[in-house]
Design a protein around this motif. Sequence first.
Motif, PDB file in Angstrom:
ATOM      1  N   GLU A 183       8.958   2.172   3.517  1.00 22.15           N
ATOM      2  CA  GLU A 183       9.732   3.376   3.206  1.00 22.15           C
ATOM      3  C   GLU A 183       8.888   4.600   3.523  1.00 22.15           C
ATOM      4  N   VAL A 184       9.476   5.541   4.243  1.00 23.17           N
ATOM      5  CA  VAL A 184       8.773   6.767   4.615  1.00 23.17           C
ATOM      6  C   VAL A 184       9.571   7.964   4.112  1.00 23.17           C
ATOM      7  N   VAL A 185       8.905   8.848   3.359  1.00 26.08           N
ATOM      8  CA  VAL A 185       9.516  10.089   2.891  1.00 26.08           C
ATOM      9  C   VAL A 185       8.783  11.237   3.571  1.00 26.08           C
ATOM     10  N   ARG A 186       9.512  12.049   4.323  1.00 24.94           N
ATOM     11  CA  ARG A 186       8.910  13.145   5.085  1.00 24.94           C
ATOM     12  C   ARG A 186       9.428  14.476   4.563  1.00 24.94           C
ATOM     13  N   THR A 187       8.505  15.415   4.346  1.00 23.91           N
ATOM     14  CA  THR A 187       8.864  16.764   3.890  1.00 23.91           C
ATOM     15  C   THR A 187       8.153  17.795   4.753  1.00 23.91           C
ATOM     16  N   VAL A 188       8.743  18.977   4.850  1.00 23.59           N
ATOM     17  CA  VAL A 188       8.165  20.075   5.636  1.00 23.59           C
ATOM     18  C   VAL A 188       8.009  21.291   4.732  1.00 23.59           C
TER      19      VAL A 188
ATOM     20  N   THR B 133       0.830  -1.214   0.000  1.00 19.44           N
ATOM     21  CA  THR B 133       0.000   0.000   0.000  1.00 19.44           C
ATOM     22  C   THR B 133       0.859   1.256   0.000  1.00 19.44           C
ATOM     23  N   VAL B 134       0.233   2.354  -0.412  1.00 20.08           N
ATOM     24  CA  VAL B 134       0.859   3.671  -0.363  1.00 20.08           C
ATOM     25  C   VAL B 134      -0.098   4.606   0.380  1.00 20.08           C
ATOM     26  N   ARG B 135       0.427   5.304   1.387  1.00 21.45           N
ATOM     27  CA  ARG B 135      -0.428   6.205   2.157  1.00 21.45           C
ATOM     28  C   ARG B 135       0.232   7.567   2.265  1.00 21.45           C
ATOM     29  N   HIS B 136      -0.626   8.591   2.401  1.00 26.21           N
ATOM     30  CA  HIS B 136      -0.152   9.959   2.574  1.00 26.21           C
ATOM     31  C   HIS B 136      -0.798  10.543   3.829  1.00 26.21           C
ATOM     32  N   ALA B 137      -0.073  11.405   4.514  1.00 21.29           N
ATOM     33  CA  ALA B 137      -0.628  12.056   5.701  1.00 21.29           C
ATOM     34  C   ALA B 137       0.062  13.394   5.897  1.00 21.29           C
ATOM     35  N   THR B 138      -0.665  14.306   6.552  1.00 21.04           N
ATOM     36  CA  THR B 138      -0.128  15.633   6.850  1.00 21.04           C
ATOM     37  C   THR B 138      -0.463  15.976   8.293  1.00 21.04           C
TER      38      THR B 138
ATOM     39  N   GLU C  23       0.770  27.863  17.301  1.00 22.77           N
ATOM     40  CA  GLU C  23       2.081  27.323  17.647  1.00 22.77           C
ATOM     41  C   GLU C  23       2.970  27.223  16.415  1.00 22.77           C
ATOM     42  N   ARG C  24       4.283  27.236  16.663  1.00 24.74           N
ATOM     43  CA  ARG C  24       5.269  27.156  15.592  1.00 24.74           C
ATOM     44  C   ARG C  24       5.926  25.778  15.584  1.00 24.74           C
ATOM     45  N   LEU C  25       6.184  25.288  14.396  1.00 22.61           N
ATOM     46  CA  LEU C  25       6.858  23.999  14.246  1.00 22.61           C
ATOM     47  C   LEU C  25       8.343  24.156  14.517  1.00 22.61           C
ATOM     48  N   ILE C  26       8.864  23.356  15.438  1.00 24.11           N
ATOM     49  CA  ILE C  26      10.297  23.350  15.727  1.00 24.11           C
ATOM     50  C   ILE C  26      10.986  22.222  14.972  1.00 24.11           C
ATOM     51  N   GLU C  27      10.424  21.020  15.077  1.00 24.85           N
ATOM     52  CA  GLU C  27      11.002  19.872  14.392  1.00 24.85           C
ATOM     53  C   GLU C  27       9.931  18.809  14.205  1.00 24.85           C
ATOM     54  N   SER C  28      10.256  17.811  13.414  1.00 18.87           N
ATOM     55  CA  SER C  28       9.322  16.709  13.179  1.00 18.87           C
ATOM     56  C   SER C  28      10.096  15.395  13.158  1.00 18.87           C
ATOM     57  N   TRP C  29       9.355  14.313  13.224  1.00 16.79           N
ATOM     58  CA  TRP C  29       9.984  12.995  13.151  1.00 16.79           C
ATOM     59  C   TRP C  29       9.014  12.000  12.554  1.00 16.79           C
ATOM     60  N   ASP C  30       9.558  10.852  12.164  1.00  9.02           N
ATOM     61  CA  ASP C  30       8.706   9.724  11.797  1.00  9.02           C
ATOM     62  C   ASP C  30       9.357   8.458  12.317  1.00  9.02           C
ATOM     63  N   ALA C  31       8.550   7.468  12.566  1.00  3.87           N
ATOM     64  CA  ALA C  31       9.037   6.197  13.092  1.00  3.87           C
ATOM     65  C   ALA C  31       8.193   5.065  12.529  1.00  3.87           C
ATOM     66  N   THR C  32       8.845   3.972  12.225  1.00  6.67           N
ATOM     67  CA  THR C  32       8.156   2.771  11.754  1.00  6.67           C
ATOM     68  C   THR C  32       8.197   1.738  12.869  1.00  6.67           C
ATOM     69  N   ALA C  33       7.059   1.137  13.158  1.00 12.86           N
ATOM     70  CA  ALA C  33       6.967   0.213  14.283  1.00 12.86           C
ATOM     71  C   ALA C  33       6.206  -1.047  13.877  1.00 12.86           C
TER      72      ALA C  33
ATOM     73  N   THR D  50       5.310   4.025   1.744  1.00 11.14           N
ATOM     74  CA  THR D  50       5.219   2.959   0.747  1.00 11.14           C
ATOM     75  C   THR D  50       5.586   1.642   1.418  1.00 11.14           C
ATOM     76  N   ALA D  51       4.643   0.720   1.448  1.00 15.52           N
ATOM     77  CA  ALA D  51       4.876  -0.585   2.064  1.00 15.52           C
ATOM     78  C   ALA D  51       5.028  -1.637   0.978  1.00 15.52           C
ATOM     79  N   SER D  52       6.115  -2.350   1.019  1.00 12.29           N
ATOM     80  CA  SER D  52       6.381  -3.394   0.033  1.00 12.29           C
ATOM     81  C   SER D  52       5.406  -4.556   0.202  1.00 12.29           C
ATOM     82  N   GLU D  53       5.137  -5.236  -0.903  1.00  7.61           N
ATOM     83  CA  GLU D  53       4.299  -6.428  -0.826  1.00  7.61           C
ATOM     84  C   GLU D  53       5.005  -7.545  -0.078  1.00  7.61           C
TER      85      GLU D  53
END
Length: 220
Positions: free
Chosen positions: A186-191, A150-155, A162-172, A201-204
């Motif tokens: 695979e996770v691609v994060r942009t600001v 599957t392929v997913r998008h989120a914002t 409030e102001r954005l200082i930093e962001s992160w992502d984690a796969t569990a 993007t999750a591999s089959e």
Amino acid sequence: MRWALGLAVIAAALLASGANAATVECAGIPTCIDVPGPWVAVPAQGEAKFLLDCPQRRGVVGGVDALASSRDIHVTFEGLLGGPVAPGRTTTRYAFFRAVSGHHRQGLFEPRIGCIPSSAGGPQTTAYTISPAGPATDLAAATMRVGPGTVRHATIGCANSERLIESWDATAFADPVPPVFADAVEVVRTVHKGQVAIRITASEALPRPAFVQVGVRCAK
């Protein structure tokens, strides 16, 4: 060079003002030595880190506090896992401080610890318009379930003003043991303009669903 000059200006202002701000690292502790650290440079981008020890590492940190060059500087420290939260359980012979700038402007912070046992401490000469460090930053996150192939998008962004200082992502993975297929997601994060977007993007080849968390650290 600009970074060094900027810090020199701030440091000069600190020495010129001679103002004092009350700190509470020893508040409520009958026997406590106040241990002020040095002024630590905080970059406009990224995080400053500083380890502050009890004298000769012979004590336990009973309280922590910090002063800063402005309320824009936000300071936290790392605590040890375990309960209940208490000196000697959450803290040890030292404290590891972290600081960031909410407005992405360079600054300074002075970490302080109160160590048990002992008594001491005296007023510290400070400067600039010294103030308490800014309030704790806010953390928020969204965690999504991701299936194989599957392929997913989120914002996600900061709340209100409030102001954005930093962001992160984690796969569990909800597996009883560490999985061997962590690279199947695979996770691609942009600001952009304070909004954090991710593409997952999750591999089959992923044998079962995984979880992806995207989070933000925000300041008022």
